[in-house]
Design a protein around this motif. Structure first.
Motif, PDB file in Angstrom:
ATOM      1  N   ASP A  19     -89.042  -4.270  22.955  1.00 52.75           N
ATOM      2  CA  ASP A  19     -89.192  -5.650  23.389  1.00 52.75           C
ATOM      3  C   ASP A  19     -87.897  -6.422  23.164  1.00 52.75           C
ATOM      4  N   VAL A  20     -86.905  -6.092  23.989  1.00 56.27           N
ATOM      5  CA  VAL A  20     -85.589  -6.701  23.848  1.00 56.27           C
ATOM      6  C   VAL A  20     -85.095  -7.182  25.215  1.00 56.27           C
ATOM      7  N   ASP A  21     -84.021  -7.942  25.201  1.00 59.74           N
ATOM      8  CA  ASP A  21     -83.394  -8.370  26.450  1.00 59.74           C
ATOM      9  C   ASP A  21     -82.206  -7.459  26.762  1.00 59.74           C
ATOM     10  N   VAL A  22     -82.250  -6.809  27.899  1.00 53.87           N
ATOM     11  CA  VAL A  22     -81.052  -6.112  28.361  1.00 53.87           C
ATOM     12  C   VAL A  22     -80.231  -7.151  29.121  1.00 53.87           C
ATOM     13  N   SER A  23     -79.199  -7.643  28.479  1.00 55.99           N
ATOM     14  CA  SER A  23     -78.422  -8.737  29.060  1.00 55.99           C
ATOM     15  C   SER A  23     -77.652  -8.286  30.286  1.00 55.99           C
ATOM     16  N   ALA A  24     -77.154  -7.050  30.238  1.00 51.34           N
ATOM     17  CA  ALA A  24     -76.377  -6.551  31.369  1.00 51.34           C
ATOM     18  C   ALA A  24     -76.233  -5.050  31.257  1.00 51.34           C
ATOM     19  N   VAL A  25     -76.040  -4.424  32.408  1.00 51.13           N
ATOM     20  CA  VAL A  25     -75.647  -3.019  32.468  1.00 51.13           C
ATOM     21  C   VAL A  25     -74.279  -2.990  33.139  1.00 51.13           C
ATOM     22  N   ILE A  26     -73.352  -2.283  32.521  1.00 50.87           N
ATOM     23  CA  ILE A  26     -72.005  -2.198  33.081  1.00 50.87           C
ATOM     24  C   ILE A  26     -71.705  -0.736  33.365  1.00 50.87           C
ATOM     25  N   GLY A  27     -71.271  -0.453  34.586  1.00 44.84           N
ATOM     26  CA  GLY A  27     -71.002   0.929  34.952  1.00 44.84           C
ATOM     27  C   GLY A  27     -69.596   1.103  35.491  1.00 44.84           C
ATOM     28  N   ASN A  28     -68.973   2.241  35.170  1.00 40.92           N
ATOM     29  CA  ASN A  28     -67.684   2.528  35.808  1.00 40.92           C
ATOM     30  C   ASN A  28     -67.887   3.223  37.145  1.00 40.92           C
ATOM     31  N   HIS A  29     -69.155   3.444  37.513  1.00 43.23           N
ATOM     32  CA  HIS A  29     -69.531   3.868  38.860  1.00 43.23           C
ATOM     33  C   HIS A  29     -70.699   2.993  39.289  1.00 43.23           C
ATOM     34  N   THR A  30     -71.046   3.056  40.552  1.00 43.07           N
ATOM     35  CA  THR A  30     -72.108   2.169  41.046  1.00 43.07           C
ATOM     36  C   THR A  30     -73.443   2.891  41.213  1.00 43.07           C
ATOM     37  N   ASP A  31     -73.487   4.155  40.843  1.00 38.74           N
ATOM     38  CA  ASP A  31     -74.701   4.936  41.088  1.00 38.74           C
ATOM     39  C   ASP A  31     -75.967   4.287  40.545  1.00 38.74           C
ATOM     40  N   LEU A  32     -75.852   3.604  39.440  1.00 34.37           N
ATOM     41  CA  LEU A  32     -77.040   3.100  38.759  1.00 34.37           C
ATOM     42  C   LEU A  32     -77.246   1.600  38.960  1.00 34.37           C
ATOM     43  N   ALA A  33     -76.531   1.032  39.931  1.00 33.20           N
ATOM     44  CA  ALA A  33     -76.686  -0.405  40.202  1.00 33.20           C
ATOM     45  C   ALA A  33     -78.085  -0.710  40.729  1.00 33.20           C
ATOM     46  N   GLY A  34     -78.568   0.155  41.625  1.00 31.73           N
ATOM     47  CA  GLY A  34     -79.852  -0.112  42.281  1.00 31.73           C
ATOM     48  C   GLY A  34     -81.008  -0.216  41.304  1.00 31.73           C
ATOM     49  N   ILE A  35     -81.186   0.805  40.488  1.00 25.08           N
ATOM     50  CA  ILE A  35     -82.329   0.795  39.571  1.00 25.08           C
ATOM     51  C   ILE A  35     -82.198  -0.352  38.573  1.00 25.08           C
ATOM     52  N   THR A  36     -80.966  -0.666  38.164  1.00 25.67           N
ATOM     53  CA  THR A  36     -80.767  -1.769  37.215  1.00 25.67           C
ATOM     54  C   THR A  36     -81.251  -3.075  37.833  1.00 25.67           C
ATOM     55  N   ARG A  37     -80.809  -3.323  39.038  1.00 26.46           N
ATOM     56  CA  ARG A  37     -81.178  -4.589  39.693  1.00 26.46           C
ATOM     57  C   ARG A  37     -82.664  -4.612  40.037  1.00 26.46           C
ATOM     58  N   ALA A  38     -83.256  -3.435  40.328  1.00 25.49           N
ATOM     59  CA  ALA A  38     -84.702  -3.395  40.576  1.00 25.49           C
ATOM     60  C   ALA A  38     -85.472  -3.864  39.347  1.00 25.49           C
ATOM     61  N   HIS A  39     -84.877  -3.723  38.178  1.00 28.32           N
ATOM     62  CA  HIS A  39     -85.507  -4.211  36.950  1.00 28.32           C
ATOM     63  C   HIS A  39     -85.116  -5.659  36.665  1.00 28.32           C
ATOM     64  N   GLY A  40     -84.396  -6.277  37.587  1.00 29.82           N
ATOM     65  CA  GLY A  40     -84.043  -7.685  37.399  1.00 29.82           C
ATOM     66  C   GLY A  40     -82.922  -7.910  36.400  1.00 29.82           C
ATOM     67  N   ILE A  41     -82.104  -6.896  36.220  1.00 29.82           N
ATOM     68  CA  ILE A  41     -81.027  -6.981  35.236  1.00 29.82           C
ATOM     69  C   ILE A  41     -79.685  -6.952  35.960  1.00 29.82           C
ATOM     70  N   PRO A  42     -78.720  -7.820  35.565  1.00 34.60           N
ATOM     71  CA  PRO A  42     -77.414  -7.832  36.232  1.00 34.60           C
ATOM     72  C   PRO A  42     -76.666  -6.518  36.011  1.00 34.60           C
ATOM     73  N   PHE A  43     -76.059  -6.019  37.079  1.00 37.18           N
ATOM     74  CA  PHE A  43     -75.233  -4.821  36.988  1.00 37.18           C
ATOM     75  C   PHE A  43     -73.802  -5.203  37.342  1.00 37.18           C
ATOM     76  N   HIS A  44     -72.858  -4.806  36.495  1.00 38.20           N
ATOM     77  CA  HIS A  44     -71.449  -5.070  36.780  1.00 38.20           C
ATOM     78  C   HIS A  44     -70.714  -3.760  36.968  1.00 38.20           C
ATOM     79  N   HIS A  45     -69.932  -3.691  38.016  1.00 37.51           N
ATOM     80  CA  HIS A  45     -69.147  -2.488  38.271  1.00 37.51           C
ATOM     81  C   HIS A  45     -67.716  -2.710  37.779  1.00 37.51           C
ATOM     82  N   VAL A  46     -67.309  -1.903  36.807  1.00 35.99           N
ATOM     83  CA  VAL A  46     -65.931  -1.972  36.301  1.00 35.99           C
ATOM     84  C   VAL A  46     -65.316  -0.582  36.476  1.00 35.99           C
TER      85      VAL A  46
END
Lengths: 291, 291, 291, 291
Positions: B119-146
């Motif tokens: 029961d925590v807040d995932v503030s952000a997911v940061i990826g050096n690839h974009t493969d996991l952007a979709g599932i992250t955003r489907a959970h309503g969590i910001p995804f940043h590509h670096v």
């Protein structure tokens, strides 16, 4: 326990190609061989085929020597010149145990033998200390004391020669280093290759060498383990037969880890030894296939 | 799930001597503090005392700030100047996840968060690839590509600076390297010390570094494992929080070992993260006490 | 992940006698069939022989239909009239998942499918609640809501009819009760026999029926478990495919046991489903052979 | 092994309220008591508080009798009238073992005692068969044969009376049913309550009663287990102290399951006995707290 029925055990390895299973099973079927247990494996990385088969002895019209001769021809036809064996479960397995002071593995193995769970002959126990002479003899097994003098290369060489003689007279199917605290010389590793089992008190390749529980405690691991492996000239680097682990936590001191680890050492060694004596372990490079 | 009652969590460490438990518990009893959970440990090797206590927030006549101030005096009297913390379970934990291409740990953590098991807040997911952007955003969590450019030290330095900014804006309680395939620079290890968790896909200290499953297959081990540890400047050498293993055998190819190992990586990371966020992990040298 | 090579999978069972292995392997060898994986088992109690073989599709001079026809003759000659199957790994497996409110098994399976660890088609997810519609659709999978009215036998019968239709349209290779909290009617157990998998949240046969974690807590057990089994008309009595356990202790409340148990439920169900879809599970009476 | 330092062990239980920890720890601190190990637990369901504390004997200015008297007053003030004990690790633990024909647990315990891993006195071994007399006496321990005649209620009653006398003369801290195949009469369960440990060869509550491995094989389970529990008047229903399991598969016959299970029985019993003798087990209803 009732006497298990007598079986011939065939183990076999060769480069993989089509028709091997057919070749072996047709040979057996032709003579009415009743396969009780059969296992196959192909290693794709090296394209190597392995099999182990147990055949009821009374289903074949000939004995083990003729089976060996006839199967040898099949094996050669399939491309396996030396990578095959035929053994007879009717021949009792002989084991020699090497020990030092710590007795947990010895106590465990003797208990298994006494209760016939491990139905083998312990031909002798050899110790570089006498601590375990009493329990050995209480089980009706000869104990030989071969001291290894410190800082005395000649004395040590003589000790190894004596130990070798005490082992070789029994032509054992397995030589077991049951927490034997001397490093086997290269020539003995070679002489007993493929039938010398060691129990190392860590989850290899972690914590090679001395005092692995101390190393494990220092690193703060959450599990400690044990490894049963064939002895080769390179310390703790031989093919692994079996491993297992047990959980530890911050409340466990080094003696606690030693104590918990012993329970794993005992079962890992007992399993490895059983599999070896049942011809279930096929060595391939530095890996093992356990059938 | 019902809302768990709010608690204050006290963790504390100091050189061991008599009277510490009495000092802490008397302070709490004096103010009516209701201890819901209490754990103690003494490390005899370093003579260090550790404790963690959970107190019902509504049992105390003051809030967390005053508890901190008052307990700070008790702590100093007992000899703990900096080795103590008071946290409030009423403050939601914030987590930032760093990922690359492999998604099994991310999928697992997001599932636990979505079902409120974690029961925590995932503030952000940061990826050096974009493969996991979709599932992250489907959970309503910001995804940043670096992206981390290869063979471009300046570009990489800029990427680290950007990543650091994206993390630090959230002041997360935990930064999780959920199979993030970049090695953290020393200054980030230092900046995020004590709150950066990595999952390494081997049973450390075996198979440090790259491609541990390949190393494990080559050595012919009978178990593969995973290790959740705090990140320090030395690669795969930080304090271990949790480890576990799973059995493999000769039929397991490297991809099979990778697949089986993933199930262990997921639970080991999830357990380690939970314990960290519940202030259950006390680091002591390179070891951890898990209360 | 690279596309695995296409294979034909043969499973076969018949009363044991000599010559079966020879019969099958000679048939395959005759046509150049390259056996990639082979497993055999004999159950001495019932004298029943089992085998599973994987053959490279491109090693045979004909397709799956002709293999089925030809092998059928071999099977009949060996005494197996219906206890054999030939499947083609080139045909994608279709799965329908039934869920209620608890999402941990669904999240887990969807994650495995999304990362192609489990390379199958989830044709549909059907829920008697809507809690899990969002995540299902986020994965691009159709979600159907079929509510089951309480105390309304006719309404429930209509719900089952609707559910059956939604499942049967896909002709799925597996119907998975992923913590679906309705008891399947006898006629559906029969219609989907041999391809309906349930995950029960206890180590069966302990704690059959409702609220197994509560039962486990009451009995004071030191491990909790999970069981994946085929669904039969008798509740929680079908053939067991896989089980596992996790340690609990006195500090674990019922919610803690539920939480820890979930990690076991997830892997046990995922393993059972994988083995089922790879035709590795042979049912024999109320037991299973897992090849 | 070096002699461990002498300690007093306090165990204590009472309805939970604030101030208990403070009460106990202040009492100890007042007299300079050095707490070496301390554990606390609260059961929220029954609102019951438990603790176990180990204090260095040489840190207190008085002996165990005065500690008992003084702590008794503290305990009564805190509401614990009978639910507390003070024991002295300086007093050697005495154990009586009851056996039948199967020796694996006896061999294991004797090995642990002989190697001083389990540093206790085995006062006697009593068997209703003589199979294990030899190994017992080889360890220098008295063996008593008490045959239990079949279909002879009076003879059996006399046997129980004789057995009771042979046990009670030693006033043992633990009576261990080490695969003793007779069901203890209710009056002995009562007389030895809280100190009679049994090892049951299944993962209770599965497979209560006779031939659990046969039951397990029939149900097709994928793990077999063992349970160490306190003996109560209801068969196999007493509070569970420890459990563990080992994996089996379709290749395991009933004798294989028996053999694999033995390795679990041995360690589960040895752990349970150790914890009992170290006063680590607090019984609460039908559950146990293991400190």
């Amino acid at each position: 326990m009732p006497q298990p029925e007598r079986r011939y055990v065939i183990t076999f390895g060769c480069p993989d190609r089509t028709g091997i299973v057919a070749g072996i099973s047709s040979f057996l079927a032709e003579h009415g061989g009743w396969i009780v247990e059969a296992a196959y494996h192909t290693d794709p990385a090296t394209n190597w085929f392995f099999t182990r088969q147990e055949v009821r002895a009374d289903s074949l019209p000939f004995g083990v020597d003729e089976l060996r001769e006839r199967f040898g021809r099949v094996a050669r036809d399939l491309g396996a010149h030396t990578n095959w064996r035929v053994t007879d479960t009717g021949e009792r397995r002989r084991v020699v145990l090497l020990v030092s002071k710590e007795g947990h593995c010895l106590y465990d193995l003797l208990g298994r033998v006494a209760s016939r769970e491990l139905d083998v002959d312990v031909s002798a126990v050899i110790g570089n200390h006498t601590d375990l002479a009493g329990i050995t003899r209480a089980h009706g097994i000869p104990f030989h004391h071969v001291p290894f003098p410190v800082n005395d290369p000649e004395g040590r060489q003589a000790a190894w020669a004596q130990l070798r003689q005490l082992v070789d007279v029994h032509q054992p199917h397995a030589v077991v280093l049951a927490r034997f605290m001397q490093i086997l010389p290269t020539e003995l590793c070679a002489a007993w290759t493929g039938r010398t089992l060691n129990i190392h008190h860590s989850f290899l390749p972690s914590f090679i060498g001395a005092r692995p529980y101390h190393q494990a405690h220092g690193r703060g691991v959450k599990l400690v383990g044990a490894t049963c492996h064939y002895v080769t000239a390179e310390l703790d680097q031989g093919p692994i037969v079996e491993q297992d682990v047990i959980r530890v936590d911050h409340t466990d001191s080094i003696p606690d880890m030693v104590r918990k680890g012993r329970d794993i050492e005992k079962v890992v060694l007992a399993r490895g030894l059983r599999w070896h004596l049942e011809d279930r372990v096929l060595v391939h490079g530095n890996q093992t296939v356990i059938f």
